[in-house]
Design an enzyme around this catalytic site. Structure first.
Site, short mmCIF file in Angstrom:
data_model
loop_
_atom_site.label_atom_id
_atom_site.label_comp_id
_atom_site.label_asym_id
_atom_site.label_seq_id
_atom_site.Cartn_x
_atom_site.Cartn_y
_atom_site.Cartn_z
N TYR A 175 41.87 71.28 51.82
CA TYR A 175 43.28 71.42 52.23
C TYR A 175 43.39 72.74 53.01
CZ TYR A 175 44.64 67.82 48.79
OH TYR A 175 44.79 66.64 48.10
N PRO A 195 52.40 63.46 50.67
CA PRO A 195 51.06 63.19 50.14
C PRO A 195 50.22 64.44 49.87
CG PRO A 195 51.26 62.45 52.42
CD PRO A 195 52.61 62.90 51.99
N HIS A 220 35.29 63.51 41.80
CA HIS A 220 35.39 64.82 42.43
C HIS A 220 35.81 65.86 41.39
CE1 HIS A 220 35.54 64.09 47.04
NE2 HIS A 220 34.74 63.22 46.46
N LYS A 277 49.98 62.41 44.95
CA LYS A 277 50.68 61.94 43.76
C LYS A 277 51.33 60.56 43.90
CE LYS A 277 49.49 65.18 41.31
NZ LYS A 277 48.27 64.75 40.63
N TYR A 319 47.00 68.84 39.72
CA TYR A 319 46.28 68.01 40.68
C TYR A 319 45.53 66.88 39.97
CZ TYR A 319 43.70 66.76 44.89
OH TYR A 319 43.20 66.06 45.98
P1 FAS Z 1 54.34 50.04 48.27
O1 FAS Z 1 55.26 50.48 49.36
O2 FAS Z 1 52.88 50.29 48.39
O3 FAS Z 1 54.50 48.45 48.03
C1 FAS Z 1 55.76 47.84 48.08
C2 FAS Z 1 55.56 46.38 48.46
O4 FAS Z 1 56.84 45.73 48.43
C3 FAS Z 1 55.01 46.22 49.87
O5 FAS Z 1 53.92 45.31 49.86
C4 FAS Z 1 56.20 45.67 50.66
O6 FAS Z 1 55.80 44.79 51.70
C5 FAS Z 1 56.96 44.93 49.57
N1 FAS Z 1 58.39 44.75 49.87
C6 FAS Z 1 59.23 45.63 50.44
N2 FAS Z 1 60.47 45.10 50.53
C7 FAS Z 1 60.41 43.86 49.98
C8 FAS Z 1 61.34 42.82 49.78
N3 FAS Z 1 62.61 42.96 50.17
N4 FAS Z 1 60.93 41.68 49.19
C9 FAS Z 1 59.64 41.54 48.79
N5 FAS Z 1 58.69 42.48 48.96
C10 FAS Z 1 59.08 43.63 49.55
N6 FAS Z 1 50.17 58.43 48.45
C11 FAS Z 1 49.16 59.25 48.12
O7 FAS Z 1 48.97 59.54 46.93
N7 FAS Z 1 48.32 59.76 49.10
C12 FAS Z 1 48.49 59.42 50.43
O8 FAS Z 1 47.75 59.88 51.30
C13 FAS Z 1 49.53 58.57 50.81
N8 FAS Z 1 49.72 58.20 52.13
C14 FAS Z 1 50.75 57.36 52.45
C15 FAS Z 1 50.98 56.94 53.79
C16 FAS Z 1 52.05 56.10 54.12
C17 FAS Z 1 52.27 55.65 55.55
C18 FAS Z 1 52.91 55.63 53.10
C19 FAS Z 1 54.09 54.73 53.43
C20 FAS Z 1 52.70 56.03 51.78
C21 FAS Z 1 51.62 56.88 51.45
N9 FAS Z 1 51.37 57.27 50.13
C22 FAS Z 1 50.36 58.09 49.78
C23 FAS Z 1 52.19 56.80 49.07
C24 FAS Z 1 51.72 55.43 48.73
O9 FAS Z 1 50.38 55.46 48.34
C25 FAS Z 1 52.64 54.92 47.66
O10 FAS Z 1 52.85 55.88 46.64
C26 FAS Z 1 52.19 53.63 47.05
O11 FAS Z 1 51.97 52.71 48.08
C27 FAS Z 1 53.26 53.16 46.06
O12 FAS Z 1 53.00 51.87 45.73
P2 FAS Z 1 54.21 50.86 45.51
O13 FAS Z 1 55.24 51.52 44.67
O14 FAS Z 1 53.57 49.61 45.06
O15 FAS Z 1 54.92 50.68 46.92
C1 PHB Z 2 43.54 60.57 51.36
O1 PHB Z 2 42.31 60.56 51.20
O2 PHB Z 2 44.16 59.69 52.01
C2 PHB Z 2 44.34 61.69 50.75
C3 PHB Z 2 43.72 62.55 49.86
C4 PHB Z 2 44.46 63.58 49.29
C5 PHB Z 2 45.79 63.74 49.64
C6 PHB Z 2 46.41 62.87 50.53
C7 PHB Z 2 45.68 61.83 51.10
O3 PHB Z 2 46.51 64.77 49.09
#
Ligand code: FAS
Ligand code: PHB
Length: 390
Positions: free
Chosen positions: A201, A293, A72, A297, A385
């Site tokens: 957005y 989000p 993109h 980032k 971005y």
């Molecule tokens: P994660 O949370 O992905 O992974 C952590 C792992 O550790 C999980 O598998 C968990 O089960 C495990 N864990 C936890 N406690 C533990 C324990 N005690 N023992 C063993 N394992 C354990 N980011 C964006 O850029 N765009 C988005 O749109 C976006 N939407 C999101 C929506 C939601 C609902 C959430 C929660 C996050 C979102 N994020 C988004 C942010 C997301 O993408 C995170 O930045 C990303 O998952 C980070 O990855 P990890 O640091 O690996 O953490």
């Molecule tokens: C998504 O595609 O999930 C998405 C894209 C851009 C954002 C947040 C989420 O800033």
């Protein structure tokens, strides 16, 4: 049991670190609280910075990303029933982002780890990092009805915001910073073509909306919703109606509706824990920081933490140098705070806050109007971005 690095968490951060370390012959064991299927079912981020793509290439897991990822070169901002495209590539000397779901990134990493015969323990409980303030770190945990202990050189806390690693920091050693936002994001996935070829957005007096995608046939949409809303409060019809109210007519007319097959509400917060290192325990990803989000980032910050931590481990194991390990926290936090600021700024500019009155709405629209007509302001948004240099 013994290994060189115990990684707590099998999300993108833990899996990517494990894959990079495997590439230089450093042994790891990943401990994961959830089931494999649960980890793979998570729907989260959608936009990858080039630095993240490069790191996935380096980890040897970018084959599908190259084939299916969508480059993109621009995004659009919508406000006051107008649509303004920001040419990210023109504003950043050719840089771009890639749309490729976090679900796919996690699957690619997990399948590569399994293909390499590397150990991941799923459904572990009572995980407890210990000994990391001295020379003999280890992690104890329960699995399969028995208690286990893994001795190691280092512990990587990649267990997300609700994990145990940050909680294991010595009393008084952690400083946290937090801003909770008074709203959430309701997201849906639907097998319908996206409304626009790029992300939109939208600022609107009714609230924020985002048009994103996963493929040319699969759309990802979000609308800002009250913090205490539940998914069951939102029928598909209510979602589509609200989304279309918040978009300019030109975009609304292009929205294809259909049944959602994933619907969830995520709370929004900015959170940073400092430092990101405690002796032989290192925090990476959401374990150390959370961003709303709006700036896309979260996943990308997890990747840049992993890059710094991998390079530090590489220099330690290859040359006996501790310089990278000693600099890790400061180096990671410098980039984290810039992304936290950008995500906060995008969220503040685009969302309807409880105290956003008519004056506040016009101020947001004026900021957006200035931004899209100022090359300097547009370039500032664009360079954040696409991702600041790592
Ligand atoms: P994660 O949370 O992905 O992974 C952590 C792992 O550790 C999980 O598998 C968990 O089960 C495990 N864990 C936890 N406690 C533990 C324990 N005690 N023992 C063993 N394992 C354990 N980011 C964006 O850029 N765009 C988005 O749109 C976006 N939407 C999101 C929506 C939601 C609902 C959430 C929660 C996050 C979102 N994020 C988004 C942010 C997301 O993408 C995170 O930045 C990303 O998952 C980070 O990855 P990890 O640091 O690996 O953490
Ligand atoms: C998504 O595609 O999930 C998405 C894209 C851009 C954002 C947040 C989420 O800033």
């Amino acid at each position: 049991m013994r290994t060189q690095v115990v990684i707590i968490g099998s999300g993108p951060a833990g899996l990517l670190l494990g894959q990079l370390l495997a590439g230089i012959g450093v042994d790891t064991i990943i401990l994961e609280r959830s089931t494999r299927d649960h980890v793979l079912a998570r729907v989260r981020a959608g936009v990858l910075e080039q630095g993240t793509v490069d790191l996935l290439e380096q980890a040897g897991v970018a084959r599908r990303l190259r084939a299916e990822g969508l480059p993109h070169h621009g995004i659009s901002l919508a406000f006051d029933n107008r649509l303004h495209r920001l040419d990210l590539s023109a504003l950043t000397d050719g840089k771009h982002v890639t749309v490729y779901g976090q679900t796919e990134v996690t699957r690619d990493l997990m399948e590569a780890r399994e293909a390499g015969g590397l150990a991941t323990c799923f459904e572990v409980t009572n995980v407890a990092p210990a000994g990391f303030d001295g020379s003999s770190p280890f992690v104890s945990f329960d699995h399969g009805g028995a208690s286990h202990r893994i001795d190691c050189d280092y512990i990587a806390g990649c267990d997300g915001f609700h994990g145990v690693s940050r909680q294991a920091a010595p009393a008084g050693a952690l400083k946290t910073y937090e801003r909770r936002y008074p709203f959430g994001w309701l997201g849906v996935l639907a097998e319908v073509p996206p409304a626009d070829a790029e992300l939109v957005y939208a600022n609107h007096a009714r609230g924020f909306a985002l048009c994103s995608m996963r493929s040319p046939t699969r759309s990802r949409y979000y609308v800002q919703c009250p913090i205490d809303d539940r998914v069951e409060d939102w029928s598909d019809q209510r979602f589509w109606d609200e989304l279309r109210r918040r978009l300019p007519e030109t975009v609304t007319d292009a929205v294809t509706t259909g049944p959602s097959f994933e619907k969830s509400i995520a709370p929004l917060r900015s959170f940073v824990a400092e430092p990101m290192r405690f002796g032989k325990l290192f925090l990476a990803g959401d374990a150390a920081h959370i961003v709303p989000p709006t700036g896309a980032k979260g996943l990308n910050l997890a990747a840049s933490d992993v890059r710094y931590l991998f390079e530090a481990f590489r220099d330690h194991y290859a040359e006996g140098s501790s310089a990278g390990l000693d600099a890790y926290s400061q180096r990671a936090l410098s980039r984290v705070w810039k992304a936290v600021r950008f995500s906060w700024w995008m969220t503040t500019m685009l969302h309807r806050f409880p105290d956003t009155d008519d004056f506040g709405q016009r101020i947001q629209e004026a900021e957006l109007d200035y931004l899209v007509h100022s090359r300097a302001a547009s370039a500032a948004l664009a360079e954040n971005y696409v991702g600041l240099p790592v």
